[in-house]
Design an enzyme around this catalytic site. Structure first.
Site, PDB file in Angstrom:
ATOM      1  N   TRP A 220      35.063 -24.087  49.702  1.00  0.00           N
ATOM      2  CA  TRP A 220      35.551 -22.820  50.260  1.00  0.00           C
ATOM      3  C   TRP A 220      36.226 -23.071  51.615  1.00  0.00           C
ATOM      4  O   TRP A 220      37.226 -22.440  51.953  1.00  0.00           O
ATOM      5  CB  TRP A 220      34.366 -21.842  50.442  1.00  0.00           C
ATOM      6  N   HIS A 221      35.653 -24.016  52.376  1.00  0.00           N
ATOM      7  CA  HIS A 221      36.196 -24.262  53.713  1.00  0.00           C
ATOM      8  C   HIS A 221      37.577 -24.890  53.679  1.00  0.00           C
ATOM      9  O   HIS A 221      38.370 -24.682  54.601  1.00  0.00           O
ATOM     10  CB  HIS A 221      35.235 -25.152  54.513  1.00  0.00           C
ATOM     11  N   GLY A 222      37.851 -25.670  52.661  1.00  0.00           N
ATOM     12  CA  GLY A 222      39.177 -26.260  52.633  1.00  0.00           C
ATOM     13  C   GLY A 222      39.332 -27.234  51.508  1.00  0.00           C
ATOM     14  O   GLY A 222      38.355 -27.750  50.959  1.00  0.00           O
TER      15      GLY A 222
END
Lengths: 425, 199
Positions: free
Chosen positions: A268-270
């Site tokens: 989700w963060h990257g």
């Protein structure tokens, strides 16, 4: 899309049809997210994999698209709407403007907190009147958020950037310093934004959920996740972990579910293997706590709950948890996974000490003092994250306001002006 | 209403005190040495002052002659270096001053510095006369183009620097500009910090 899906789900009693609509919504949202955020990552990873097994090829499929700011945040927020309607926790709104206001409520649009429709939508619909106390509380949170962002996060940024960029030239002591300061930078940057968002929403008479509850005072990794980016971790718990079975099944199944949550959280963060490793590392640290049955024991308490100072055991727990979380941030902050491992290798194989000089020539002691005072102050206010200036004496409050304002003035450096770290997600 | 005004005033008083303390502790502004005009009409610093450059990364000091930097250990084979802020060099530690660099490169000579920001060519000449008491083998005066025409009252009149008047064929000594105001401003660090920040 979610606006119409919400109405369609609600209007149907057919379980299958409701599920189809829900999956339609989830699929559409994930497709958007996948296209903008993960498409190039998977294409590049595929090409790398082919190269690794001897098929040297270049990718002509990679796209040059700009990632929309905050896409992960509002995608998850709209998905929560469809889920809540599906689980009958919420009646869908028939007013498109209300729905649009819920999705695009500006204070938390780009970096959260990721609100639940059941909380935010109902407040948007309700008639609100000016409330002096709520506004004053909001202004206080904005001030505290600005302090964390300007005085701490932005002032530490040149140091952290320098150490992570030139890590190959620094001794282990400097690398440890860099990742420790990054821990404070990312916390102050993100929680500072959340405080500003919550404070701004209060000015409009809207209460957003808390996103941080002093995670640096967590006593184990599980408690850390109850205190860090709460709106995301509860989102995963409600809409992914529990539907997967949560901890109801066998231990093995629970471990699988925990691993999925952390890997997805990392992704989700990257779109980078560094975030996947970061998630995996947290899963590895969380699972033993879960197996020992200690994942929920600190749910309703804070460190030194009934005393001024923490016990020796608690101090040990705080230091260990902080060390684990800080170590994981090497993955979070490094540009590539290779950089992460070289960074870690240098810490363990090239241990030496050298005094670090600020890249802009400033006095380092000022930054150490700032961080230490910040930790002490957050410890003092650790029982209430919504009231950073809750002191009875106005003289104490005015002194703290003055200190906070002066810190912002004195530590602000236009050349180190930074956007919020979580805007990239 | 009175309560609000009282609260605002209370906050202002606390803010001013905290502002002064924090600016001093963090060296938010550079310490500015106090100046005087000596018996020869030369504007220089009060001797034996010390202070920090902005950020507190290094200290400056004014020697017993009233100029920034170290004095030479002895005065044999002496060369004087006179000039403006380039020689004054508050922004660098004493070890980075021109005299130290020249001494390293020409160890058989000794160097004495006399620098003050804004010195004109004529003022540099006046300072050299004063330094002649140490019998230097030569005086080096560091000048820019502007220092020549700023030396003439009729071309670029300036009250606070020593100039030459072509009309009266005489030296016009500089005067201190708002000395009391500067003294207050430079000692009231918080006010000086805000003044520099243009707040």
């Amino acid at each position: 899309m979610d606006y119409f899906v919400g109405i369609k789900i609600d209007s149907s009693d057919d379980k299958k049809l409701r599920k189809y609509w829900l999956w339609g919504s989830v699929g559409f949202n994930l497709a958007l997210l996948g296209f903008f955020k993960y498409y190039n990552f998977f294409v590049d990873s595929w090409v790398d994999m082919l190269s690794a097994i001897g098929y040297n090829t270049t990718s002509s499929w990679t796209l040059r698209v700009i990632l929309p700011v905050g896409i992960s945040f509002y995608t998850f927020q709209t998905m929560s709407y469809s889920f809540d309607v599906y689980y009958k926790k919420l009646k869908p709104t028939k007013d498109y403007l209300t729905f649009a206001a819920f999705v695009s409520f500006f204070p938390q649009l780009v970096a959260g907190p990721i609100e639940r429709a059941s909380n935010l939508l109902s407040q948007i619909v309700k008639k609100r009147t000016f409330n002096k106390q709520q506004s004053v509380d909001g202004l206080k949170l904005i001030l505290w958020g600005l302090f964390k962002k300007i005085a701490i996060a932005d002032s530490l940024s040149p140091i952290v950037d320098d150490i992570f960029t030139n890590y190959a030239h620094y001794p282990a002591s400097t690398l440890i310093l860099g990742v420790t300061l990054f821990s404070f930078q990312v916390y102050c940057d993100f929680s500072g934004y959340s405080d500003i968002a919550i404070g701004t929403a209060k000015l409009f008479g809207i209460e957003l959920m808390s996103n941080f509850k002093f995670p640096q005072f967590a006593r184990n990794v599980a408690e850390y996740w109850q205190r860090w980016h709460i709106s995301l971790s509860t989102w995963f718990r409600h809409y992914l972990y529990i539907p997967l079975g949560g901890s109801r099944g066998s231990k093995l199944k629970s471990i699988r579910n925990i691993s999925i949550i952390f890997l997805v959280s990392g992704l989700w963060h990257g779109a980078n293997w560094t975030f996947v490793f970061w998630g995996a590392f947290h899963a590895v640290m969380f699972i033993p706590v879960f197996l020992m049955g200690r994942n929920a024991i600190y749910k309703d308490s804070v460190v030194a709950q009934n005393s001024i100072f923490p016990s020796l055991t608690e101090i040990g727990q705080l230091i260990l948890t902080f060390a684990i979380v800080t170590f994981s941030r090497i993955f979070f902050r490094s540009e590539t996974i290779t950089d992460s491992f070289i960074f870690i290798k240098r810490i363990f194989t090239d241990f030496s000490f050298a005094t670090y000089q600020h890249p802009l020539g400033y006095r380092m002691i000022d930054y150490y003092v700032l961080v230490i005072l910040f930790v002490i102050y957050e410890y003092i206010i650790r029982k209430d994250e919504r009231s950073p200036f809750k002191f009875k004496s106005k003289y104490v409050r005015y002194t703290i306001y003055s200190l906070v304002i002066m810190a912002m003035l004195l530590y602000y450096d236009a050349s180190a002006d930074q956007s919020f770290i979580y805007f990239q997600f | 209403m009175i309560k609000i005004i009282k609260n605002i005033l209370t906050f202002l008083v606390i803010f001013l005190v905290i502002g002064e303390i924090t600016v001093r502790l963090k060296n938010g502004v550079s310490d500015i040495p106090q100046r005087q005009i000596d018996e020869f009409g030369i504007q220089k610093y009060y001797p034996n002052q010390q202070g920090f450059w902005r950020g507190g990364t290094h200290a400056w000091n004014i020697n017993e002659l009233g100029w920034p930097g170290y004095l030479p250990k002895n005065y044999d084979n002496l060369i004087s270096i006179i000039g403006d802020s380039f020689i004054e060099n508050f922004m660098n530690p004493n070890d980075c001053h021109q005299s130290v660099f020249l001494k390293e490169n020409a160890p058989k000579y000794n160097f004495i510095e006399a620098g003050r920001s804004g010195v004109s060519f004529i003022e540099g000449m006046e300072i050299s006369k004063q330094l002649n008491k140490f019998k230097p083998i030569t005086n080096l005066i560091y000048v820019n183009d502007a220092d020549f025409y700023q030396s003439l009252v009729e071309v670029a009149p300036a009250e606070d620097i020593t100039q030459f008047s072509l009309e009266s064929d005489s030296i016009v000594l500089g005067k201190m500009k708002s000395p009391l105001l500067k003294k207050i401003l430079y000692n009231w660090k918080f006010a000086y910090y805000m003044y520099n920040k243009k707040i």
